[in-house]
Write a protein that holds these residues in place. Structure first.
Motif, mmCIF file in Angstrom:
data_model
loop_
_atom_site.group_PDB
_atom_site.id
_atom_site.type_symbol
_atom_site.label_atom_id
_atom_site.label_comp_id
_atom_site.label_asym_id
_atom_site.label_seq_id
_atom_site.Cartn_x
_atom_site.Cartn_y
_atom_site.Cartn_z
ATOM 1 N N GLY A 155 -3.372 -0.677 3.624
ATOM 2 C CA GLY A 155 -4.479 -0.448 2.696
ATOM 3 C C GLY A 155 -3.986 -0.415 1.260
ATOM 4 N N TYR A 156 -2.805 0.156 1.071
ATOM 5 C CA TYR A 156 -2.149 0.134 -0.237
ATOM 6 C C TYR A 156 -1.941 -1.319 -0.678
ATOM 7 N N ILE A 213 -8.357 0.544 4.543
ATOM 8 C CA ILE A 213 -8.596 1.572 5.559
ATOM 9 C C ILE A 213 -7.548 2.667 5.375
ATOM 10 N N ALA A 214 -8.003 3.893 5.105
ATOM 11 C CA ALA A 214 -7.088 5.010 4.826
ATOM 12 C C ALA A 214 -6.029 4.552 3.824
ATOM 13 N N ALA A 227 -6.075 -6.729 -4.336
ATOM 14 C CA ALA A 227 -7.348 -6.687 -5.062
ATOM 15 C C ALA A 227 -7.106 -6.631 -6.571
ATOM 16 N N MET A 228 -6.069 -5.935 -6.979
ATOM 17 C CA MET A 228 -5.771 -5.804 -8.407
ATOM 18 C C MET A 228 -5.024 -7.013 -8.965
ATOM 19 N N GLU A 229 -4.085 -7.534 -8.171
ATOM 20 C CA GLU A 229 -3.211 -8.593 -8.675
ATOM 21 C C GLU A 229 -3.709 -10.014 -8.404
ATOM 22 N N GLU A 230 -4.475 -10.178 -7.333
ATOM 23 C CA GLU A 230 -4.936 -11.514 -6.926
ATOM 24 C C GLU A 230 -6.439 -11.504 -6.668
ATOM 25 N N ALA A 245 -7.758 -6.996 4.958
ATOM 26 C CA ALA A 245 -7.947 -5.653 5.505
ATOM 27 C C ALA A 245 -6.568 -5.073 5.778
ATOM 28 N N GLY A 246 -6.422 -3.785 5.512
ATOM 29 C CA GLY A 246 -5.151 -3.136 5.773
ATOM 30 C C GLY A 246 -5.346 -1.651 5.952
#
Length: 147
Positions: free
Chosen positions: A18-19, A38-39, A25-28, A12-13
């Protein structure tokens, strides 16, 4: 997660965090059990179709307010969420209130809930007040992902 002894991990970030959650999510993608951006401050234009294919199978819970003056939802979250859904994502949950309002009893001079800056959608996360349309809170959602 052998480094920490964890069996399940949810990323969570908030804002730049969040970035970073989106980057993970894309790399790992296979390394973590769920993602709560979040935002999140990753412009949709920087997310490739290949990234969408990678993320469409991940449990993701997006939290953002429509009134966010810092991270415009029409540039960041909304197009990305739509692309995920169009790609067939099955586990994308969205909490998107119009405004960030206090739900803990703090009132303004008119007796209405205090309205916070729209970028402060973390407020509803940390107070477990973000929920889907079925009223499942974000912490309940996380709990299901780490069973």
């Amino acid at each position: 997660m052998k480094e920490t002894g964890s069996e399940k991990v949810v990323i969570a970030g908030y804002s730049n965090g969040g970035y970073m959650a989106m980057n993970l999510a894309m790399e790992e993608a296979g390394a973590y059990d769920a993602y709560v951006p979040i935002a999140e401050a990753m412009k949709n234009e920087y997310i490739s179709d290949e990234d969408i294919k990678t993320m469409k199978n991940l449990p993701m819970y997006f939290i953002f307010a429509s009134s966010d003056p810092t991270v415009d939802p029409d540039t960041y979250e909304r197009p990305t969420i739509q692309r995920l859904l169009d790609a067939g994502a099955k586990d994308v949950t969205v909490y998107n209130p119009d405004k960030v309002l206090d739900k803990n009893g703090i009132k303004d001079e008119n007796g209405d809930p205090v309205e916070y800056n729209g970028h402060f959608s973390w407020f509803d996360f940390v107070h477990n007040q973000a929920h889907d349309e079925g009223k499942q809170t974000v912490f309940d959602w996380i709990g299901e992902k780490v069973k």
